[in-house]
Design an enzyme around this catalytic site. Structure first.
Site, PDB file in Angstrom:
ATOM      1  N   GLN A   2     -43.482  -1.227 -24.583  1.00  0.00           N
ATOM      2  CA  GLN A   2     -44.883  -1.441 -24.235  1.00  0.00           C
ATOM      3  C   GLN A   2     -45.513  -0.115 -23.807  1.00  0.00           C
ATOM      4  O   GLN A   2     -44.986   0.585 -22.941  1.00  0.00           O
ATOM      5  CB  GLN A   2     -45.017  -2.455 -23.104  1.00  0.00           C
ATOM      6  CG  GLN A   2     -46.459  -2.842 -22.811  1.00  0.00           C
ATOM      7  CD  GLN A   2     -46.567  -3.825 -21.661  1.00  0.00           C
ATOM      8  OE1 GLN A   2     -46.450  -3.447 -20.512  1.00  0.00           O
ATOM      9  NE2 GLN A   2     -46.781  -5.095 -21.985  1.00  0.00           N
ATOM     10  N   TYR A  10     -54.711  -3.649 -16.053  1.00  0.00           N
ATOM     11  CA  TYR A  10     -54.459  -2.250 -16.404  1.00  0.00           C
ATOM     12  C   TYR A  10     -55.656  -1.709 -17.170  1.00  0.00           C
ATOM     13  O   TYR A  10     -56.652  -2.400 -17.358  1.00  0.00           O
ATOM     14  CB  TYR A  10     -53.148  -2.132 -17.192  1.00  0.00           C
ATOM     15  CG  TYR A  10     -51.938  -2.444 -16.341  1.00  0.00           C
ATOM     16  CD1 TYR A  10     -51.636  -1.680 -15.214  1.00  0.00           C
ATOM     17  CD2 TYR A  10     -51.096  -3.506 -16.654  1.00  0.00           C
ATOM     18  CE1 TYR A  10     -50.532  -1.973 -14.419  1.00  0.00           C
ATOM     19  CE2 TYR A  10     -49.989  -3.804 -15.866  1.00  0.00           C
ATOM     20  CZ  TYR A  10     -49.714  -3.033 -14.754  1.00  0.00           C
ATOM     21  OH  TYR A  10     -48.631  -3.314 -13.962  1.00  0.00           O
ATOM     22  N   CYS A  61     -38.761 -18.145  -8.053  1.00  0.00           N
ATOM     23  CA  CYS A  61     -39.018 -17.809  -6.648  1.00  0.00           C
ATOM     24  C   CYS A  61     -39.752 -16.480  -6.531  1.00  0.00           C
ATOM     25  O   CYS A  61     -40.396 -16.202  -5.521  1.00  0.00           O
ATOM     26  CB  CYS A  61     -37.705 -17.752  -5.867  1.00  0.00           C
ATOM     27  SG  CYS A  61     -36.612 -16.404  -6.366  1.00  0.00           S
ATOM     28  N   CYS A 105     -37.277 -10.264  -8.548  1.00  0.00           N
ATOM     29  CA  CYS A 105     -37.867  -9.697  -9.762  1.00  0.00           C
ATOM     30  C   CYS A 105     -39.270  -9.153  -9.544  1.00  0.00           C
ATOM     31  O   CYS A 105     -39.680  -8.187 -10.193  1.00  0.00           O
ATOM     32  CB  CYS A 105     -37.879 -10.745 -10.860  1.00  0.00           C
ATOM     33  SG  CYS A 105     -38.797 -12.239 -10.416  1.00  0.00           S
ATOM     34  N   CYS A 165     -32.241 -10.393  -8.458  1.00  0.00           N
ATOM     35  CA  CYS A 165     -32.491 -11.793  -8.780  1.00  0.00           C
ATOM     36  C   CYS A 165     -31.861 -12.678  -7.727  1.00  0.00           C
ATOM     37  O   CYS A 165     -30.707 -12.455  -7.336  1.00  0.00           O
ATOM     38  CB  CYS A 165     -31.929 -12.124 -10.164  1.00  0.00           C
ATOM     39  SG  CYS A 165     -32.128 -13.851 -10.652  1.00  0.00           S
ATOM     40  N   GLU A 186     -17.229 -29.248   2.463  1.00  0.00           N
ATOM     41  CA  GLU A 186     -18.637 -29.502   2.773  1.00  0.00           C
ATOM     42  C   GLU A 186     -18.722 -30.786   3.587  1.00  0.00           C
ATOM     43  O   GLU A 186     -18.228 -31.833   3.161  1.00  0.00           O
ATOM     44  CB  GLU A 186     -19.455 -29.621   1.491  1.00  0.00           C
ATOM     45  CG  GLU A 186     -20.870 -30.154   1.679  1.00  0.00           C
ATOM     46  CD  GLU A 186     -21.690 -29.381   2.695  1.00  0.00           C
ATOM     47  OE1 GLU A 186     -22.224 -30.033   3.631  1.00  0.00           O
ATOM     48  OE2 GLU A 186     -21.780 -28.140   2.579  1.00  0.00           O
ATOM     49  N   LYS A 240     -41.377 -27.694  -4.938  1.00  0.00           N
ATOM     50  CA  LYS A 240     -40.188 -26.840  -4.876  1.00  0.00           C
ATOM     51  C   LYS A 240     -39.031 -27.424  -5.690  1.00  0.00           C
ATOM     52  O   LYS A 240     -37.903 -26.959  -5.581  1.00  0.00           O
ATOM     53  CB  LYS A 240     -39.748 -26.670  -3.410  1.00  0.00           C
ATOM     54  CG  LYS A 240     -40.772 -25.957  -2.532  1.00  0.00           C
ATOM     55  CD  LYS A 240     -40.920 -24.507  -2.956  1.00  0.00           C
ATOM     56  CE  LYS A 240     -41.844 -23.719  -2.033  1.00  0.00           C
ATOM     57  NZ  LYS A 240     -43.254 -24.051  -2.202  1.00  0.00           N
TER      58      LYS A 240
END
Length: 685
Positions: free
Chosen positions: A104, A175, A346, A350, A363, A413, A431
């Site tokens: 790009q 831009y 989220c 990134c 990430c 657990e 969410k």
């Protein structure tokens, strides 16, 4: 592959043939050197996506006019021939895996990164900042416009010489070319401003210049914001008209959206559906008949296949999706969809890392975006037992990682389900996408015969010791922070009380369906408090108030979520009390005290009551370290390695726990090496 024939159908554009319809679009990384060159880590990052089967990889935006055109702390450069060798090494590496490669070309204009400008003023179409609170740029002269046009052509020539298969011209996202196309920024009165044709003139000149340099057979792409989602900005209808002046000479339309002030629609917020903006690409494709790329939270291959089958686009761009799982294409092709590590949108590692914090790309759900699965090649040399306490995302990552390098792993657990706090928060409708991460971890765990999971089991030191562990991982998560505020502990949990925590909401979602006419008050303006506010305003509550001790809401949120939440607060008319402390909780109201710093606030410096039908106290989370002292004693008595990770260490974000879960490799290597040194030799040695 047979289930997704459209995804895996090759596509030829001029002399470029893409082996499938999945594109990695340009996303900045902050992995380049300060000199703008590729380094080994940077190339390895892109190689992972090529190895994983991606059809077309468009490298992040490259600066063609340094320093005025640069954006980002570190950015690739293509403004000089000295960058060609590094660019060639990249294309050579990616072509080896059958990927086509584009780059790009971009000029940041008013969005240029101030830290690289050495005191120079940003440039633009006019003197309008590219975002609220941004620096005021100066208007480019006509001579400067034509000079930049030539630089676009020179950069395209370098890309062609470096053996890229295509170039993409960036004309969106606030831009420089976007700053000419958008009436929000462009207030010029010469031939580069005013009418749509005049505003498109700069981009038209750039396309013509690039075509004159690369010739008739080299593909040219154009990325643009089809809808700017701002009052006074270009709508989709406006953009369709603008493209009439730009279509000639362009082979691929990359249909994106939004400007800096609507960034949550460019870097899609979590609650936007898979493929939510494909209607824009469809409109462009139907009008111009060009090869068209769409994007927008596309994670599910069924959605991608339908978009292609319905003719809404020709190519599917998955930027964050391929950061999260570089092997997306390969897994879908070979029928391993259940093992997709789907991006949860989220936008922390990134986007927030890069844009807000100037950190390298990371990430939340992929703890190694560069090396991916390379760790699996280093298997333990000695038998090793690992015990993990806690089946949240941090504990599951640690357990899977340890098992994948050859350890015998037991995970306990206490709840009857896995996923921890991530699973809890994902019950909120906005969410829900978070569920994809624990789903992936559980499927990954099922593939490991040496990983043994016991749910509904609360482990203690006796249980742990019986397994003769070499390593114990404490991943016990977090619980609500409930400070000693008068009335809090008396009201919360009391029968028929009107005061609740986030877990009271999550534990019985159906209870809160009909909120019409109700008055909701929320203490705490962080992530949890804003999630509660969002839940209730969308259920028709008559009045929702939020109280925050700090001067602003969402101070620690990532920039995309904060933009989204502040838009929600404004749209629904949420009553906001910042610089305000909770002093006491009564049965039907909160007692508050304003700090007095906002003189124009109605309660400035005063104590006042905030009545409610339902009150929520969301003051954050704190680590659950109930087992930690016992584990430390166990370590002192036995010498067994004990590590504390995730929210069990400090209540933070999922990204921290995932990284610490993967970092179990460091402890495993340490113990393995110690066994090399101290394992007794046989008598005949």
């Amino acid at each position: 592959m047979k289930n997704y024939p459209n995804i895996f159908e090759p596509l030829t554009v001029k002399r470029m043939t893409i082996k499938n319809r999945i594109v990695m679009p340009p996303i900045g990384t902050n992995l380049a050197g300060l000199d703008g060159k590729f380094n080994t880590e940077h190339i390895a990052y892109y190689v992972q996506r090529a190895k994983g089967g991606t059809g077309l990889i468009t490298v992040e935006n490259a600066c063609l006019d340094f320093p005025l055109g640069t954006n980002g702390t570190t950015q690739l450069r293509i403004d000089n021939d000295q960058y060609i060798p590094g660019l060639y090494k990249l294309t050579e590496a990616l072509h080896a895996y059958g990927a086509c490669v584009s780059i790009q070309l971009n000029h940041a204009g008013a969005s240029a990164y101030p830290g690289r400008l050495n005191g120079m003023q940003q440039v633009s179409s006019s003197n309008i900042p590219s975002k609220t609170g941004g620096s005021v740029p100066r208007s480019l002269t006509k001579d400067e416009i034509y000079a930049i046009v030539r630089k676009f052509g020179e950069a395209a020539g370098r890309a062609q010489r470096a053996e890229f298969d295509c170039v993409e011209i960036h004309a969106g996202h606030s831009y420089l070319l976007s700053q000419f196309l958008s009436p929000i920024y462009n207030k010029r009165t010469d031939e580069f401003g005013g009418s749509p044709e005049n505003r498109a003139r700069f981009a038209r000149l750039v396309i013509d210049e690039v075509r004159s340099v690369v010739g008739p057979f080299f593909p040219i792409g154009l990325r643009f914001s089809a809808d700017e989602f701002m009052e006074g900005g270009n709508t989709l209808e406006d953009t369709l008209r603008n493209l009439e002046y730009l279509s000639e000479g362009v082979d691929i339309f990359n249909v994106s959206a939004a400007l800096n002030d609507t960034l949550q629609f460019q870097i899609d917020e979590m609650n936007l559906a898979d493929g939510w903006r494909s209607y824009m690409a469809k409109a462009v494709r139907e009008k111009f008949g060009k090869v068209t790329i769409t994007s927008g939270n596309i994670r599910d291959p069924r959605v991608a296949e339908k978009i292609l089958a319905d003719g809404e686009a020709d190519l599917i761009a998955m930027g964050r999706g391929l950061i999260a799982d570089p092997n997306w294409v390969e897994k879908v092709e070979h029928g391993h969809e259940h093992l997709l590590r789907k991006c949860i949108s989220c936008n922390i590692g990134c986007a927030d890392h890069r844009i807000a914090k100037s950190e390298p790309i990371r990430c939340t759900i992929n703890p190694d975006v560069v090396s991916e699965d390379a760790y699996k090649q280093k298997q333990v040399k000695h038998p090793m037992n690992v015990v993990v306490i806690g089946g949240g995302t941090a504990g599951l990552e640690a357990a899977c990682t340890a098992a994948e390098v050859g350890c015998d792993v037991h995970l306990f657990e206490s709840k009857d389900y896995l996923g921890g706090l991530a699973r809890e928060i994902a019950r909120l409708p906005d969410k829900n996408r978070i569920n994809d991460f624990p789903d992936y971890l559980i499927e990954r765990a099922k593939t490991l015969d040496n990983l043994h999971i016991a749910t509904g089991t609360k482990a203690d030191v006796k249980t742990i010791d019986a397994l003769q562990p070499d390593i114990v991982v404490n991943a016990t998560g977090a619980k609500p922070l409930l400070p000693p505020i008068k009335g809090l502990h008396e009201e919360m949990g009391r029968e028929n009380s009107k005061v609740f925590s986030i877990f009271d909401l999550l534990g019985d979602m159906d209870r809160w369906n009909d909120m019409v006419g109700k008055n909701i008050a929320v203490i705490g303006g962080g992530a949890v408090g804003l999630d509660v506010v969002e839940f209730f305003v969308k259920r028709g509550a008559a009045k929702v108030s939020i109280v925050e001790m700090m001067p602003m809401l969402g101070k620690d949120l990532d920039l995309i979520t904060r933009l989204s939440m502040m838009n929600m607060v404004k749209e629904y008319g949420v009553e906001v009390h910042t610089n305000t402390a909770l002093t006491e909780i009564a049965a039907d109201h909160f007692k508050l005290k304003h700090a007095g710093v906002d003189a124009d606030m109605p309660f400035a410096g005063a104590e006042f009551d905030l009545p409610f039908d339902y009150g929520f106290v969301c003051l954050g989370m704190r680590a659950d370290q109930s087992l930690w002292p016992d584990l430390l004693s166990y370590k002192r008595e036995t010498g067994v390695e004990v590590v504390n990770i995730g929210d069990g260490k400090i209540a933070r974000r999922i990204i921290n726990g995932t990284k610490e879960g993967r970092d179990i490799l460091t402890t495993i290597a340490k113990v393995d090496q110690a066994k090399d040194k101290y394992t007794p030799r046989a008598a005949n040695d």
